[in-house]
Design a protein around this motif. Structure first.
Motif, PDB file in Angstrom:
ATOM      1  N   GLU A   1       1.007  -1.729  -0.331  1.00  0.00           N
ATOM      2  CA  GLU A   1       0.007  -0.106   0.106  1.00  0.00           C
ATOM      3  C   GLU A   1       0.817   1.371  -0.168  1.00  0.00           C
ATOM      4  O   GLU A   1       0.472   2.504   1.000  1.00  0.00           O
ATOM      5  N   SER A   2       1.967   1.190  -0.578  1.00  0.00           N
ATOM      6  CA  SER A   2       2.782   2.454  -1.160  1.00  0.00           C
ATOM      7  C   SER A   2       2.426   4.019  -1.633  1.00  0.00           C
ATOM      8  O   SER A   2       1.816   3.424  -2.738  1.00  0.00           O
ATOM      9  N   THR A   3       2.628   4.705  -1.373  1.00  0.00           N
ATOM     10  CA  THR A   3       2.229   5.663  -1.828  1.00  0.00           C
ATOM     11  C   THR A   3       3.363   6.592  -2.787  1.00  0.00           C
ATOM     12  O   THR A   3       3.373   7.123  -3.696  1.00  0.00           O
ATOM     13  N   LEU A   4       4.644   6.765  -2.274  1.00  0.00           N
ATOM     14  CA  LEU A   4       5.899   6.902  -2.991  1.00  0.00           C
ATOM     15  C   LEU A   4       6.614   6.372  -3.128  1.00  0.00           C
ATOM     16  O   LEU A   4       7.681   5.001  -2.122  1.00  0.00           O
TER      17      LEU A   4
ATOM     18  N   GLU B   1      -1.052   4.504  -7.327  1.00  0.00           N
ATOM     19  CA  GLU B   1      -1.302   5.458  -6.330  1.00  0.00           C
ATOM     20  C   GLU B   1      -2.032   6.635  -6.916  1.00  0.00           C
ATOM     21  O   GLU B   1      -3.432   7.177  -7.522  1.00  0.00           O
ATOM     22  N   SER B   2      -1.772   5.738  -8.807  1.00  0.00           N
ATOM     23  CA  SER B   2      -2.015   6.905 -10.077  1.00  0.00           C
ATOM     24  C   SER B   2      -3.140   6.162 -10.855  1.00  0.00           C
ATOM     25  O   SER B   2      -4.222   7.111 -10.571  1.00  0.00           O
ATOM     26  N   PHE B   3      -3.039   4.909 -10.551  1.00  0.00           N
ATOM     27  CA  PHE B   3      -3.494   4.513 -11.481  1.00  0.00           C
ATOM     28  C   PHE B   3      -4.631   2.962 -10.977  1.00  0.00           C
ATOM     29  O   PHE B   3      -5.267   2.984 -11.824  1.00  0.00           O
ATOM     30  N   GLY B   4      -4.416   2.806  -9.999  1.00  0.00           N
ATOM     31  CA  GLY B   4      -5.511   2.020  -9.096  1.00  0.00           C
ATOM     32  C   GLY B   4      -4.235   0.904  -8.975  1.00  0.00           C
ATOM     33  O   GLY B   4      -3.301   0.467  -9.887  1.00  0.00           O
ATOM     34  N   ASN B   5      -4.874   0.041  -8.009  1.00  0.00           N
ATOM     35  CA  ASN B   5      -4.057  -1.273  -7.707  1.00  0.00           C
ATOM     36  C   ASN B   5      -4.373  -2.488  -8.829  1.00  0.00           C
ATOM     37  O   ASN B   5      -3.717  -2.652  -9.322  1.00  0.00           O
ATOM     38  N   PRO B   6      -5.684  -2.545  -9.880  1.00  0.00           N
ATOM     39  CA  PRO B   6      -6.014  -3.521 -10.885  1.00  0.00           C
ATOM     40  C   PRO B   6      -5.413  -2.947 -12.190  1.00  0.00           C
ATOM     41  O   PRO B   6      -4.877  -4.158 -12.572  1.00  0.00           O
ATOM     42  N   ALA B   7      -4.777  -2.031 -11.785  1.00  0.00           N
ATOM     43  CA  ALA B   7      -4.206  -1.824 -13.163  1.00  0.00           C
ATOM     44  C   ALA B   7      -2.383  -2.176 -13.406  1.00  0.00           C
ATOM     45  O   ALA B   7      -1.338  -2.527 -13.688  1.00  0.00           O
ATOM     46  N   SER B   8      -2.670  -2.136 -11.286  1.00  0.00           N
ATOM     47  CA  SER B   8      -0.605  -2.363 -11.555  1.00  0.00           C
ATOM     48  C   SER B   8      -0.479  -2.788 -11.303  1.00  0.00           C
ATOM     49  O   SER B   8       0.503  -4.224 -11.498  1.00  0.00           O
ATOM     50  N   VAL B   9      -1.268  -4.522 -11.179  1.00  0.00           N
ATOM     51  CA  VAL B   9      -0.895  -5.579 -10.376  1.00  0.00           C
ATOM     52  C   VAL B   9      -0.797  -6.475 -12.087  1.00  0.00           C
ATOM     53  O   VAL B   9      -0.197  -7.230 -12.815  1.00  0.00           O
TER      54      VAL B   9
END
Length: 309
Positions: free
Chosen positions: A76-79, A88-96
């Motif tokens: 759950e990092s933000t930086l 933080e910018s695109f959401g968890n689903p997109a990142s995974v």
């Protein structure tokens, strides 16, 4: 490295706009590119000049980037690197899912080497990294963790890709088994030292120079070496404060924890552990032919101990 960046840019292309957007966002974030550089330095030290080194350097960077995308979601990092993480910018689903794309693209690129040994090294490394991530998850909020368990996690989660990068350079160069093992030892020791210093900086750095939020490890309940050493050397009252903070993820206690870590000499102990790993890397690099590239490997290990971000 310019050639590696060109390969990265070319292989990031996708017909799905969001894949390219998220991939480009994290790849262009100004990372150190240590793993690709390590592979190129080993190739140079052993005299390999073939173009495949650029392809495999990009592969290890893709694997590393995929782990970052997944890590930041789990933590759950933000930086990261001084700007908002991809999740933080695109959401968890997109990142995974983009992390999955980078893994699969890396495996496509491995095939270009037409070498089962290369496939074996990278497949093994990717599996060990995943095991290290799960092991770290299991260890969250566990104040009883000792140094051996801590090292097992970082040698799997962080050092394994350093090790694989260095080993790949030796394999591309057709090095002997002895030289290949020396390169692998260098990579493992360098990667371990890198992570240990990173854990020092979480209690002895500034957000501005670190590019991440100070205290993130504590918030996530990670018993890193500074905390393990502080618990070993602290008074009963100090041990209780650290134990409670690890078990609850009490980032509000950060200032108190930093004071305990410094008072007990835990940062010095942790730096000594990093120095021992850096020396192990230097000893391994000295087994390679003497040239400007092997000199670069020696300098990289020595300079790691002055790392501030």
């Amino acid at each position: 490295m310019c050639e590696v960046d060109a390969v990265i840019a070319r292989r990031l292309e996708s017909g799905v706009p969001l894949v390219a957007q998220v991939s480009q966002y994290i790849i262009s974030a100004g990372g150190k590119r240590l793993r690709p550089a390590l592979l190129l330095l080993v190739c140079g030290a052993l005299g390999f000049r073939g173009g495949q080194r650029f392809n495999l350097a990009a592969v290890v960077e893709f694997i590393h980037t995929a782990t970052l995308l997944h890590d930041d979601v789990v933590d759950e990092s933000t930086l990261r690197r001084g700007r908002a993480t991809a999740n933080e910018s695109f959401g968890n689903p997109a990142s995974v899912l983009v992390g999955d794309f980078l893994y699969s693209r890396a495996f496509q690129m491995m095939l270009d080497a037409h070498d089962m040994r290369v496939m074996e090294i990278l497949a093994d490394a990717t599996n060990v990294i995943a095991e290290g991530e799960v092991l770290q998850l299991m260890n969250m909020h566990d104040a009883s963790l000792d140094e051996a368990a801590y090292l097992r996690v970082i040698r799997s989660k962080t050092a394994k890709l350093f090790e694989a990068s260095a080993r790949l350079g030796a394999v591309l160069a057709g090095a002997s088994a002895q030289v290949e093992e020396a390169c692998a030892q260098y990579g493992q020791a360098l990667g371990t030292a890198f992570q240990v210093i990173d854990d020092v900086l979480d209690y002895d750095g500034q957000t501005g120079e670190m590019g991440k939020n100070i205290g993130d490890d504590l918030r996530e309940g990670k018993a890193t070496l500074p905390l393990i050493a502080a618990m070993q050397r602290g008074t009963p009252a100090q041990r209780e404060v650290v134990r409670r903070a690890i078990e609850t993820g009490a980032a509000s206690e950060l200032e108190h924890i930093v004071a305990i870590v410094k008072e007990t000499g835990a940062l010095d102990i942790t730096r000594q552990a990093a120095a021992a790993e850096a020396q192990r890397a230097i000893d391994a690099a000295r087994q390679l032919p003497e040239n400007e590239h092997s000199q670069g490997l020696l300098q990289l290990a020595a300079q790691l101990l002055q790392r501030r971000n």
